[in-house]
Motif scaffolding. Sequence first.
Motif, PDB file in Angstrom:
ATOM      1  N   SER A   1      20.070  10.950   9.057  1.00 19.66           N
ATOM      2  CA  SER A   1      19.502   9.820   8.286  1.00 19.66           C
ATOM      3  C   SER A   1      19.195   8.678   8.956  1.00 19.66           C
ATOM      4  O   SER A   1      18.226   7.960   8.499  1.00 19.66           O
ATOM      5  N   HIS A   2      19.913   8.527   9.905  1.00 22.65           N
ATOM      6  CA  HIS A   2      19.753   7.132  10.885  1.00 22.65           C
ATOM      7  C   HIS A   2      18.480   7.194  11.710  1.00 22.65           C
ATOM      8  O   HIS A   2      17.709   6.221  11.638  1.00 22.65           O
ATOM      9  N   LEU A   3      18.218   8.385  12.184  1.00 19.45           N
ATOM     10  CA  LEU A   3      16.821   8.636  12.733  1.00 19.45           C
ATOM     11  C   LEU A   3      15.703   8.285  11.751  1.00 19.45           C
ATOM     12  O   LEU A   3      14.549   7.773  12.105  1.00 19.45           O
ATOM     13  N   LEU A   4      15.765   9.118  10.613  1.00 17.38           N
ATOM     14  CA  LEU A   4      14.913   8.676   9.523  1.00 17.38           C
ATOM     15  C   LEU A   4      14.518   7.589   9.227  1.00 17.38           C
ATOM     16  O   LEU A   4      13.226   6.964   9.212  1.00 17.38           O
ATOM     17  N   ILE A   5      15.685   6.830   8.805  1.00 17.24           N
ATOM     18  CA  ILE A   5      15.535   5.516   8.534  1.00 17.24           C
ATOM     19  C   ILE A   5      14.753   4.485   9.564  1.00 17.24           C
ATOM     20  O   ILE A   5      13.941   3.729   9.211  1.00 17.24           O
ATOM     21  N   SER A   6      15.461   4.587  10.693  1.00 20.01           N
ATOM     22  CA  SER A   6      14.747   3.752  11.892  1.00 20.01           C
ATOM     23  C   SER A   6      13.442   4.040  12.320  1.00 20.01           C
ATOM     24  O   SER A   6      12.630   3.008  12.627  1.00 20.01           O
ATOM     25  N   SER A   7      12.972   5.345  12.056  1.00 24.42           N
ATOM     26  CA  SER A   7      11.662   5.738  12.355  1.00 24.42           C
ATOM     27  C   SER A   7      10.647   5.384  11.355  1.00 24.42           C
ATOM     28  O   SER A   7       9.479   4.690  11.720  1.00 24.42           O
ATOM     29  N   ILE A   8      11.062   5.523  10.228  1.00 21.50           N
ATOM     30  CA  ILE A   8      10.205   4.966   9.089  1.00 21.50           C
ATOM     31  C   ILE A   8       9.953   3.642   9.100  1.00 21.50           C
ATOM     32  O   ILE A   8       8.893   2.894   8.851  1.00 21.50           O
ATOM     33  N   LEU A   9      11.057   2.772   9.022  1.00 21.72           N
ATOM     34  CA  LEU A   9      10.987   1.556   9.381  1.00 21.72           C
ATOM     35  C   LEU A   9      10.148   0.761  10.268  1.00 21.72           C
ATOM     36  O   LEU A   9       9.188  -0.089  10.079  1.00 21.72           O
ATOM     37  N   GLU A  10      10.321   1.381  11.469  1.00 19.47           N
ATOM     38  CA  GLU A  10       9.714   0.990  12.787  1.00 19.47           C
ATOM     39  C   GLU A  10       8.153   1.349  12.488  1.00 19.47           C
ATOM     40  O   GLU A  10       7.392   0.536  12.607  1.00 19.47           O
ATOM     41  N   ALA A  11       7.741   2.403  11.786  1.00 17.34           N
ATOM     42  CA  ALA A  11       6.275   2.697  11.395  1.00 17.34           C
ATOM     43  C   ALA A  11       6.039   1.667  10.463  1.00 17.34           C
ATOM     44  O   ALA A  11       4.610   1.278  10.430  1.00 17.34           O
ATOM     45  N   LEU A  12       6.542   1.403   9.381  1.00 17.08           N
ATOM     46  CA  LEU A  12       6.127   0.555   8.228  1.00 17.08           C
ATOM     47  C   LEU A  12       6.014  -0.737   8.545  1.00 17.08           C
ATOM     48  O   LEU A  12       5.159  -1.561   8.176  1.00 17.08           O
ATOM     49  N   GLU A  13       6.886  -1.299   9.511  1.00 12.48           N
ATOM     50  CA  GLU A  13       6.769  -2.619  10.076  1.00 12.48           C
ATOM     51  C   GLU A  13       5.439  -3.144  10.784  1.00 12.48           C
ATOM     52  O   GLU A  13       5.148  -4.149  10.797  1.00 12.48           O
ATOM     53  N   LYS A  14       4.778  -2.070  11.097  1.00  8.96           N
ATOM     54  CA  LYS A  14       3.687  -2.106  11.868  1.00  8.96           C
ATOM     55  C   LYS A  14       2.527  -2.394  10.822  1.00  8.96           C
ATOM     56  O   LYS A  14       1.426  -3.130  11.406  1.00  8.96           O
ATOM     57  N   GLU A  15       2.571  -2.191   9.587  1.00 11.59           N
ATOM     58  CA  GLU A  15       1.309  -2.395   8.705  1.00 11.59           C
ATOM     59  C   GLU A  15       1.575  -3.761   7.885  1.00 11.59           C
ATOM     60  O   GLU A  15       2.669  -3.784   7.253  1.00 11.59           O
ATOM     61  N   GLU A  16       0.598  -4.415   7.774  1.00 13.16           N
ATOM     62  CA  GLU A  16       0.669  -5.785   6.979  1.00 13.16           C
ATOM     63  C   GLU A  16       0.633  -5.539   5.788  1.00 13.16           C
ATOM     64  O   GLU A  16       0.811  -6.580   4.878  1.00 13.16           O
TER      65      GLU A  16
ATOM     66  N   ASN B   1       0.803  -1.211  -0.065  1.00 10.89           N
ATOM     67  CA  ASN B   1      -0.071   0.119   0.015  1.00 10.89           C
ATOM     68  C   ASN B   1       0.945   1.216  -0.068  1.00 10.89           C
ATOM     69  O   ASN B   1       1.224   1.738   1.290  1.00 10.89           O
ATOM     70  N   TRP B   2       1.290   1.561  -1.151  1.00 10.86           N
ATOM     71  CA  TRP B   2       2.414   2.856  -1.469  1.00 10.86           C
ATOM     72  C   TRP B   2       1.765   3.983  -0.715  1.00 10.86           C
ATOM     73  O   TRP B   2       2.324   4.951  -0.390  1.00 10.86           O
ATOM     74  N   LYS B   3       0.440   4.130  -1.010  1.00 18.15           N
ATOM     75  CA  LYS B   3      -0.150   5.447  -0.764  1.00 18.15           C
ATOM     76  C   LYS B   3       0.015   5.658   0.963  1.00 18.15           C
ATOM     77  O   LYS B   3       0.330   6.821   1.501  1.00 18.15           O
ATOM     78  N   LYS B   4      -0.514   4.648   1.736  1.00 16.11           N
ATOM     79  CA  LYS B   4      -0.201   4.659   2.988  1.00 16.11           C
ATOM     80  C   LYS B   4       1.231   4.829   3.298  1.00 16.11           C
ATOM     81  O   LYS B   4       1.672   5.453   4.518  1.00 16.11           O
ATOM     82  N   ALA B   5       2.104   4.229   2.686  1.00 16.25           N
ATOM     83  CA  ALA B   5       3.905   4.123   3.241  1.00 16.25           C
ATOM     84  C   ALA B   5       4.079   5.706   2.959  1.00 16.25           C
ATOM     85  O   ALA B   5       4.996   6.150   3.708  1.00 16.25           O
TER      86      ALA B   5
END
Length: 281
Positions: free
Chosen positions: A247-262, A176-180
Amino acid sequence: MDALLVSLIVIFLAYIINSLAGSLILRRVSTAKDRYTLRKTVSVLVTVLVFAALFAIWIERTTTLLIAYGILSAGVAIALQDLLRSIAGGVLIIMTRPFKAGDRIQVGDSTGDVLDIGSFSTSIMEIREWVDADQYTGRILHIPNSFVLNQTIKNYTRDYSFIWDEVRILLIYGSNWKKAEKIALKAAGPIVGEFESLARTELLLMGEKYFTTTYEVQTKLFMRLEENWIEMRLRYVVEPRKRRAVSHLLISSILEALEKEEDIMVGTAVGIDLIKAQDEG
């Protein structure tokens, strides 16, 4: 006999001048590197003048004297060309100020923060090389000032103390790229929001000095379709010295949020290619 006496007097005076110049340089010049270079330069110049004076004393024919001076001058110019170019570069740096101590610059393959601008060379604390992103290696580079005469100086911090950077995230087709997209922008807001307002203010001030074509510093996300994945690129402004940490903060925060989405699947180019190959097999 008179010529011999005058020659001895010239040599004695040269010795006195060289000694006095050395003492003056020792008192007035603070850094050991510049003291050594200046004393060496004075010594060479005094030696050249002594030889020129001895030529004038012992060679009477004008034509021969002129030829001797010409050969001597050419030899001096060739021997000191690098030093003279560095001196000219140092004067140019003082007059035009393309950078100052504390600026982050890139010259050729060398990048770092300016520690000191000497009479003959510029010292910088190196970044990059074997270290990822823009962090220090621990090496101090001494670049002859002649570089300002024939090389492009890339200044990261003069007049505008921000740069644009990008974070790259790959989504597997079917996500779901719109949600991402919404999640990535929301996660980035608290991290880079402070840079946006400061960067916009500096851009407006810079517009009073330069012809700027944009004042847009808002964080944006751009997408591109690849053969086996959807590429998301988050573009944002950041201070050069904070690039890796942000860059590290952005990547870790975005990945953490995306991993919650099935319905969102993040991957790597190699991993996605392997999945594609397995599906086709």
